[in-house]
Design a protein around this motif. Structure first.
Motif, PDB file in Angstrom:
ATOM      1  N   PHE A 174      40.576  60.132  17.212  1.00 32.43           N
ATOM      2  CA  PHE A 174      39.504  59.503  16.437  1.00 32.43           C
ATOM      3  C   PHE A 174      39.096  58.178  17.071  1.00 32.43           C
ATOM      4  CE2 PHE A 174      41.169  61.939  12.565  1.00 32.43           C
ATOM      5  CZ  PHE A 174      40.270  62.968  12.787  1.00 32.43           C
ATOM      6  N   ASN A 175      40.061  57.429  17.564  1.00 35.20           N
ATOM      7  CA  ASN A 175      39.733  56.177  18.247  1.00 35.20           C
ATOM      8  C   ASN A 175      38.815  56.441  19.418  1.00 35.20           C
ATOM      9  OD1 ASN A 175      40.872  54.104  16.854  1.00 35.20           O
ATOM     10  ND2 ASN A 175      42.852  54.233  17.880  1.00 35.20           N
ATOM     11  N   ASP A 176      39.144  57.475  20.168  1.00 33.69           N
ATOM     12  CA  ASP A 176      38.359  57.839  21.338  1.00 33.69           C
ATOM     13  C   ASP A 176      36.928  58.167  20.935  1.00 33.69           C
ATOM     14  OD1 ASP A 176      39.129  58.332  24.226  1.00 33.69           O
ATOM     15  OD2 ASP A 176      37.925  60.121  23.800  1.00 33.69           O
ATOM     16  N   ILE A 177      36.781  58.931  19.847  1.00 35.21           N
ATOM     17  CA  ILE A 177      35.439  59.330  19.402  1.00 35.21           C
ATOM     18  C   ILE A 177      34.690  58.132  18.818  1.00 35.21           C
ATOM     19  CG2 ILE A 177      34.174  60.736  17.731  1.00 35.21           C
ATOM     20  CD1 ILE A 177      36.440  62.837  18.088  1.00 35.21           C
ATOM     21  N   LEU A 178      35.383  57.346  17.981  1.00 33.68           N
ATOM     22  CA  LEU A 178      34.710  56.238  17.298  1.00 33.68           C
ATOM     23  C   LEU A 178      34.428  55.059  18.235  1.00 33.68           C
ATOM     24  CD1 LEU A 178      36.526  56.358  13.869  1.00 33.68           C
ATOM     25  CD2 LEU A 178      34.129  56.832  14.294  1.00 33.68           C
ATOM     26  N   ALA A 179      34.995  55.094  19.427  1.00 34.04           N
ATOM     27  CA  ALA A 179      34.686  54.040  20.387  1.00 34.04           C
ATOM     28  C   ALA A 179      33.237  54.160  20.851  1.00 34.04           C
ATOM     29  CB  ALA A 179      35.629  54.112  21.580  1.00 34.04           C
ATOM     30  N   LYS A 180      32.707  55.390  20.852  1.00 29.76           N
ATOM     31  CA  LYS A 180      31.310  55.537  21.282  1.00 29.76           C
ATOM     32  C   LYS A 180      30.391  56.047  20.170  1.00 29.76           C
ATOM     33  CE  LYS A 180      32.865  59.566  23.841  1.00 29.76           C
ATOM     34  NZ  LYS A 180      34.305  59.648  23.991  1.00 29.76           N
ATOM     35  N   ASP A 181      30.954  56.725  19.156  1.00 29.16           N
ATOM     36  CA  ASP A 181      30.115  57.294  18.097  1.00 29.16           C
ATOM     37  C   ASP A 181      30.305  56.569  16.767  1.00 29.16           C
ATOM     38  OD1 ASP A 181      29.280  59.146  19.905  1.00 29.16           O
ATOM     39  OD2 ASP A 181      30.672  60.706  19.262  1.00 29.16           O
ATOM     40  N   THR A 182      29.379  56.843  15.824  1.00 28.26           N
ATOM     41  CA  THR A 182      29.475  56.246  14.496  1.00 28.26           C
ATOM     42  C   THR A 182      30.272  57.172  13.575  1.00 28.26           C
ATOM     43  OG1 THR A 182      27.497  57.388  13.759  1.00 28.26           O
ATOM     44  CG2 THR A 182      27.200  55.198  14.736  1.00 28.26           C
ATOM     45  N   PRO A 183      30.717  56.644  12.422  1.00 28.50           N
ATOM     46  CA  PRO A 183      31.416  57.495  11.455  1.00 28.50           C
ATOM     47  C   PRO A 183      30.612  58.729  11.059  1.00 28.50           C
ATOM     48  CG  PRO A 183      31.683  55.208  10.845  1.00 28.50           C
ATOM     49  CD  PRO A 183      30.754  55.229  12.013  1.00 28.50           C
ATOM     50  N   THR A 184      29.297  58.584  10.929  1.00 32.34           N
ATOM     51  CA  THR A 184      28.465  59.735  10.554  1.00 32.34           C
ATOM     52  C   THR A 184      28.588  60.838  11.593  1.00 32.34           C
ATOM     53  OG1 THR A 184      26.898  57.916  10.272  1.00 32.34           O
ATOM     54  CG2 THR A 184      26.279  60.066   9.358  1.00 32.34           C
ATOM     55  N   GLN A 185      28.597  60.431  12.866  1.00 32.77           N
ATOM     56  CA  GLN A 185      28.707  61.439  13.922  1.00 32.77           C
ATOM     57  C   GLN A 185      30.076  62.117  13.892  1.00 32.77           C
ATOM     58  OE1 GLN A 185      27.278  58.564  16.788  1.00 32.77           O
ATOM     59  NE2 GLN A 185      25.877  60.090  17.638  1.00 32.77           N
ATOM     60  N   LEU A 186      31.105  61.329  13.599  1.00 32.17           N
ATOM     61  CA  LEU A 186      32.443  61.917  13.516  1.00 32.17           C
ATOM     62  C   LEU A 186      32.498  62.950  12.395  1.00 32.17           C
ATOM     63  CD1 LEU A 186      35.436  62.098  14.253  1.00 32.17           C
ATOM     64  CD2 LEU A 186      35.874  60.190  12.742  1.00 32.17           C
ATOM     65  N   LEU A 187      31.888  62.629  11.258  1.00 30.36           N
ATOM     66  CA  LEU A 187      31.863  63.581  10.150  1.00 30.36           C
ATOM     67  C   LEU A 187      31.135  64.860  10.558  1.00 30.36           C
ATOM     68  CD1 LEU A 187      31.201  61.277   7.071  1.00 30.36           C
ATOM     69  CD2 LEU A 187      33.289  62.498   7.636  1.00 30.36           C
ATOM     70  N   GLU A 188      30.061  64.680  11.343  1.00 28.66           N
ATOM     71  CA  GLU A 188      29.301  65.846  11.807  1.00 28.66           C
ATOM     72  C   GLU A 188      30.185  66.725  12.704  1.00 28.66           C
ATOM     73  OE1 GLU A 188      26.460  66.668  10.591  1.00 28.66           O
ATOM     74  OE2 GLU A 188      26.547  68.501  11.806  1.00 28.66           O
ATOM     75  N   ILE A 189      30.949  66.085  13.586  1.00 23.92           N
ATOM     76  CA  ILE A 189      31.863  66.840  14.461  1.00 23.92           C
ATOM     77  C   ILE A 189      32.865  67.628  13.615  1.00 23.92           C
ATOM     78  CG2 ILE A 189      33.694  66.617  16.189  1.00 23.92           C
ATOM     79  CD1 ILE A 189      32.255  64.142  17.257  1.00 23.92           C
ATOM     80  N   LEU A 190      33.396  66.958  12.574  1.00 21.73           N
ATOM     81  CA  LEU A 190      34.387  67.621  11.728  1.00 21.73           C
ATOM     82  C   LEU A 190      33.758  68.787  10.962  1.00 21.73           C
ATOM     83  CD1 LEU A 190      36.417  64.627  10.255  1.00 21.73           C
ATOM     84  CD2 LEU A 190      37.181  66.292  11.923  1.00 21.73           C
ATOM     85  N   ARG A 191      32.536  68.588  10.470  1.00 21.09           N
ATOM     86  CA  ARG A 191      31.867  69.667   9.740  1.00 21.09           C
ATOM     87  C   ARG A 191      31.705  70.886  10.631  1.00 21.09           C
ATOM     88  NH1 ARG A 191      27.398  66.093   8.195  1.00 21.09           N
ATOM     89  NH2 ARG A 191      28.484  64.678   6.776  1.00 21.09           N
ATOM     90  N   LYS A 192      31.271  70.625  11.874  1.00 22.52           N
ATOM     91  CA  LYS A 192      31.088  71.740  12.820  1.00 22.52           C
ATOM     92  C   LYS A 192      32.414  72.445  13.068  1.00 22.52           C
ATOM     93  CE  LYS A 192      27.119  70.403  15.602  1.00 22.52           C
ATOM     94  NZ  LYS A 192      26.830  69.453  16.689  1.00 22.52           N
ATOM     95  N   LYS A 193      33.453  71.643  13.203  1.00 26.58           N
ATOM     96  CA  LYS A 193      34.786  72.190  13.496  1.00 26.58           C
ATOM     97  C   LYS A 193      35.237  73.109  12.356  1.00 26.58           C
ATOM     98  CE  LYS A 193      39.013  71.887  15.360  1.00 26.58           C
ATOM     99  NZ  LYS A 193      39.228  72.565  16.596  1.00 26.58           N
ATOM    100  N   VAL A 194      35.049  72.653  11.125  1.00 27.75           N
ATOM    101  CA  VAL A 194      35.465  73.452   9.968  1.00 27.75           C
ATOM    102  C   VAL A 194      34.691  74.773   9.936  1.00 27.75           C
ATOM    103  CG1 VAL A 194      35.409  73.567   7.451  1.00 27.75           C
ATOM    104  CG2 VAL A 194      36.196  71.505   8.581  1.00 27.75           C
ATOM    105  N   LYS A 195      33.389  74.682  10.233  1.00 28.26           N
ATOM    106  CA  LYS A 195      32.569  75.907  10.210  1.00 28.26           C
ATOM    107  C   LYS A 195      33.015  76.876  11.291  1.00 28.26           C
ATOM    108  CE  LYS A 195      28.110  74.983   8.123  1.00 28.26           C
ATOM    109  NZ  LYS A 195      27.022  74.060   8.476  1.00 28.26           N
ATOM    110  N   ALA A 196      33.316  76.344  12.476  1.00 27.51           N
ATOM    111  CA  ALA A 196      33.631  77.212  13.601  1.00 27.51           C
ATOM    112  C   ALA A 196      34.955  77.949  13.405  1.00 27.51           C
ATOM    113  CB  ALA A 196      33.673  76.379  14.884  1.00 27.51           C
ATOM    114  N   GLN A 197      35.863  77.351  12.641  1.00 23.89           N
ATOM    115  CA  GLN A 197      37.211  77.927  12.543  1.00 23.89           C
ATOM    116  C   GLN A 197      37.249  79.243  11.784  1.00 23.89           C
ATOM    117  OE1 GLN A 197      39.386  74.562  11.139  1.00 23.89           O
ATOM    118  NE2 GLN A 197      40.365  74.241  13.119  1.00 23.89           N
TER     119      GLN A 197
END
Lengths: 197, 310
Positions: A174-197
């Motif tokens: 998460f540190n790695d992701i949040l170093a360049k992205d915003t919390p909203t983008q991280l949530l979007e990544i997680l949403r995609k991940k949940v859908k893909a699984q």
């Protein structure tokens, strides 16, 4: 007379306090794990059709055993403050789903391996580490549960598998992701991940 | 006279053995456990139903709302920085991809087929056999760390497993009677024990996560691992591939689970590798301290010991 009462009181305090102090987190963890094993061993739930019922039962135990907010906070550390309360609620929920979907098959694969609870170390008044081992035919897998006392209840906030702490592992990601992205983008990544699984 | 002596020696062995294996903590714990189980239900029944319905909802909401100082720097589990420099990230990510494809396209299908044909006990035997051949590297590592008891354990294991374990297929020495456990060490850890850091992160093709320090394992194995001495070279390569397939067949699914759970698999594996190696080195250091002769463990050192063990 007074002396006797005082001594008596002290004795009572000792009797009541020592056992509660020594083994509660371990008993809690062991009880939860045993409940999981009972569900997995349940012969009525052996058929593939009962998989959903099994998952539902495990979910209840998981809720009781884990402190998912503490878990999320520890993985986000200071980044937690960058999330709005609504985003926090969503994060905790999504993160839980990611974990469930990735580990549930591993757990359902269980085939009568033994789980040994062998050590409890209190690290402070409200934190403890419970060391366990899963013994299979070819190897032993050390699994440690780190627990915290909140509102009179011991709950797991980190699981250490083969010396790798889950909280730390996700924190790095998460540190790695949040170093360049915003919390909203991280949530979007997680949403995609949940859908893909 | 001789008869009595042997009797005494025989008597000493079991007592010593038990003292080591069962430890004191487990006894204390089991006592504590049995007593708490009776106490717990009572306290639960009293408190929780009364408190929880109105209070717990608030508590959860508050937890979401608060901004906090989430440093965990003063935490009891000193959560050390386990970060590593990664200047080669583009190269490493490419190698990570390569290894990932190698696993899913070649290694996993082969291992799955092999798993169907060969029963598990046989595969465990093969694993033990190769693990037994790793003796020279472990023995040397123990010696270099001045861990004489570890080196002795390894030497004993190698002799016993080779002779009574049918050339290493079985592992009688790690059983309860002998209790000679494999020393989980290698040359990379040896450097780590002496304070050498990782430097930077490297993902090697085929061999996977490593660092300049831990790459000494690969170099060391070239000289110390007997299968590499097989001639001609392709026979030696074949044996190594077979070992890899056999070991993979025993843990199909682990890699997939880890990968699926990760948000960014590359970062997840990097972190897992660093954490894993760091704790191994730490465990070795603890072992070296605790196995040092008792004369060195004078009282001033002792208060520090429990912290290190934890």
């Amino acid at each position: 007379m007074k002396k006797r009462i005082v001594v008596f009181c002290i004795l009572i305090i000792f009797v009541l306090s020592i056992p509660v102090y020594a083994g509660v987190p371990m008993t809690m963890a062991e009880a939860s794990v045993n409940r999981v094993l009972d569900v997995l061993r349940d012969s009525k739930l052996k058929s593939p059709a009962a998989k959903e019922a099994k998952k539902e039962k495990l979910r209840v135990i998981y809720k009781d055993m884990f402190d998912e907010i503490e878990f999320s906070k520890r993985t986000l550390t200071r980044n937690w403050n960058k999330f709005s309360p609504a985003e926090r609620v969503e994060f905790v929920k999504l993160f839980e789903q990611v974990l469930e979907k990735s580990y549930i098959d591993k757990i359902l694969d269980y085939s009568n391996e033994k789980v040994n609870f062998y050590k409890e170390s209190m690290l402070s008044d409200n934190q403890a580490e419970i060391q366990t081992k899963i013994v299979t035919a070819s190897k032993e897998i050390p699994i440690y549960y780190r627990m915290i006392l909140k509102d009179g209840k011991w709950k797991v906030y980190d699981v250490v598998v083969e010396n790798v702490s889950l909280v730390q592992n996700y924190r790095t990601q998460f540190n790695d992701i949040l170093a360049k992205d915003t919390p909203t983008q991280l949530l979007e990544i997680l949403r995609k991940k949940v859908k893909a699984q | 006279m001789k008869y009595y002596l042997t009797l005494i020696v025989l008597f000493i062995f079991p007592t010593v053995g038990y003292a080591q294996s069962s430890g004191s903590s487990s006894i204390v714990l089991s006592q504590a456990l049995s007593s708490t189980q009776t106490v717990l239900p009572a306290s639960n029944a009293d408190e929780i139903p009364v408190k929880s319905p109105d209070k717990s909802v608030d508590a959860i909401d508050d937890e979401y709302k608060d901004d906090q100082n989430l440093d965990y720097a003063n935490d009891t589990f000193k959560e050390e920085k386990v970060e590593i420099a990664d200047p080669l990230e583009p190269f490493n990510r490419a190698m990570h991809q390569f290894n990932d494809k190698l696993y899913f396209w070649a290694l996993k299908p082969v291992a799955q087929g092999y798993k169907v044909v060969v029963p598990e006990p046989a595969r465990i035997g093969v694993k033990n056999f190769f693990s037994n051949l790793g003796f020279p590297a472990r023995f040397l590592s123990c010696l270099l760390q001045a861990d004489l008891s570890g080196a002795a354990t390894e030497a004993g294991r190698f002799t016993i497993n080779t002779i009574w374990g049918i050339g290493g297929l079985l592992d009688p020495s790690s059983g309860k009677e002998l209790d000679l456990q494999k020393q989980d060490t290698d040359l990379g850890q040896t450097l780590g024990v002496y304070g050498v850091g990782h430097g930077l992160y490297i993902v090697w093709p085929v061999f996977g996560p490593s660092s300049p320090r831990d790459s000494i394992i690969l170099v060391g194995n070239y000289f110390l691992y007997p299968p590499w001495y097989i001639q001609p070279w392709y026979a030696s390569l074949g044996v190594s591939v077979y070992e890899l397939v056999n070991n993979t067949s025993l843990r199909i699914g682990d890699y997939e689970a880890l990968k699926n759970a990760a948000i960014d698999p590359y970062v997840a594996f990097r972190d897992a590798y660093i954490q894993y190696r760091m704790k191994q080195v730490k465990a070795r250091k603890v072992k070296l301290i605790s196995s040092a002769p008792p004369a060195e463990q004078s009282p001033p050192i002792n208060p520090a010991l429990p912290e290190k063990v934890n």
